[in-house]
Scaffold this active site. Sequence first.
Site, short mmCIF file in Angstrom:
data_model
loop_
_atom_site.label_atom_id
_atom_site.label_comp_id
_atom_site.label_asym_id
_atom_site.label_seq_id
_atom_site.Cartn_x
_atom_site.Cartn_y
_atom_site.Cartn_z
N SER A 251 0.82 -1.20 0.00
CA SER A 251 0.00 0.00 0.00
C SER A 251 0.86 1.26 0.00
CB SER A 251 -0.92 -0.01 1.23
OG SER A 251 -1.82 1.07 1.19
N GLU B 293 -12.88 11.43 2.05
CA GLU B 293 -13.19 12.37 3.13
C GLU B 293 -14.00 11.68 4.22
OE1 GLU B 293 -13.18 16.48 0.49
OE2 GLU B 293 -15.03 15.87 1.48
N PRO B 294 -14.05 12.27 5.41
CA PRO B 294 -14.80 11.64 6.50
C PRO B 294 -16.24 11.32 6.16
CG PRO B 294 -13.43 13.41 7.37
CD PRO B 294 -13.31 13.48 5.88
N ASN B 295 -16.87 12.16 5.35
CA ASN B 295 -18.28 11.94 5.01
C ASN B 295 -18.49 11.39 3.60
OD1 ASN B 295 -19.21 12.98 7.51
ND2 ASN B 295 -19.00 15.08 6.73
N GLU C 88 -10.13 1.66 -2.21
CA GLU C 88 -10.01 1.92 -3.65
C GLU C 88 -11.14 1.26 -4.43
OE1 GLU C 88 -6.19 2.08 -5.39
OE2 GLU C 88 -5.19 2.47 -3.48
N GLY C 89 -12.33 1.39 -3.87
CA GLY C 89 -13.52 0.79 -4.47
C GLY C 89 -13.85 -0.52 -3.80
#
Length: 428
Positions: free
Chosen positions: A126, A168-170, A407-408
């Site tokens: 990673s 992001e956090p949200n 990453e998805g």
Amino acid sequence: MFTSLSSRAARQLVQQTPRATSSIGRRYAHAPAVFDWKDPLNAAANYTEDELAIAETAESYCQERLLPRVLEAYRKEDYDRTILAEMGELGLLGATIKGYDCAGVSSVASGLITRAVERVDSGYRSGMSVQSSLVMGGIDEFGTEEQKEKFLPGLAKGKILGCFGLTEPNHGSDPGSMESVAKPHPTKDGYYSLSGAKTWITNSPIADLFLVWAKLQETGKIRGFLVEREKCPPGTLETPKLDNKNGLRASVTGMIQMDEVPVAKEMMFPHVEGLRGPFSCLNSARYGIAWGTIGALEDCIARAREYALKRKQFKGNPIAKYQLVQKKLSDAVTDAAFGIQAAYQVGRLKDEGKAAPEMISMIKRQNCDRALINSRTLQEVFGGNAVSDEYHIGRHVSNLFVTQTYEGQSDIHALILGRAITGIQAFV
């Protein structure tokens, strides 16, 4: 001393070192070859001489230099930043990029590198992937010539450490709703002011360079910005570490907290806007993950096989004798072999400019899922001993859950594939 990717010595090393064959393989009278459980479908026959040399160099480094460190690193959540410098000296960083002190190798060769690194630990892969695919790849594809010349050589050597700020956090699976914003700086002409927060960012606590995606206040369009830590005034940029993770503990993860960070306009990518920029970077990294997770699974297979041959139960028989154990190994070896062939095919198409993004979604999703499922199943071979980190398999399982998520997440890639199959958008 390890050999750099481009040297003749690396190729000679491969020629002089015979590939390991199965200690239990059998040659039948009617069969032209011995079955090799380490390479069941003879994928190595597809690789070029240079690709084999690169794989051997990467494997030697990872087993001799990374493996001895990984248990303590995982226990202490401690990432040694000199690892990227070591990888840089070998030419492992940004390996597919041509020029700027990068090796310029094939996509298959880069996949073989990530496979070797993740065979030791997903966290190490990673850290490398963020540096190579997300940051260096983004600069190479979208940056100006000045940006490339300024940053790529240092990133290639691991002298500059990079991170990639999108999540992001949200907003995880919905990056289009990001709240980070870039607006004209109120007091500095020719500068933007960046504010917002990014989270679950590999390398952020130790990064020198941040590739951050934010929305322009004037247009609402997403743009990429290169932020240098040393040029940020005190109090404008914070990168706290996220501790107490259950997986990827051998890599360092944190946040990017921006409060009116001044960034010169020439540090913005000039010609890419919207999600095409970050998604292009992510596709490159996802391709590497498809190779890397199979490397982790292959390590689980090798460790489970060795344990099953040594562990004796029921009248002194090795547990490898029993059908349930053999089925677990057979399923895992099959999925690993199929996963490598699929990643190889997409790698060749990628270099020919023929790889659709959905192909990368398919191999990322499938290889992550099968690596996680099979590693969890192979844990059962160890019984209660799987709880001990000295057997390594529990660490791989925890890591592979994360790779299936970031990453998805696999369900998101299923929706990407479903849209391509049906023509109907399921995200809204």
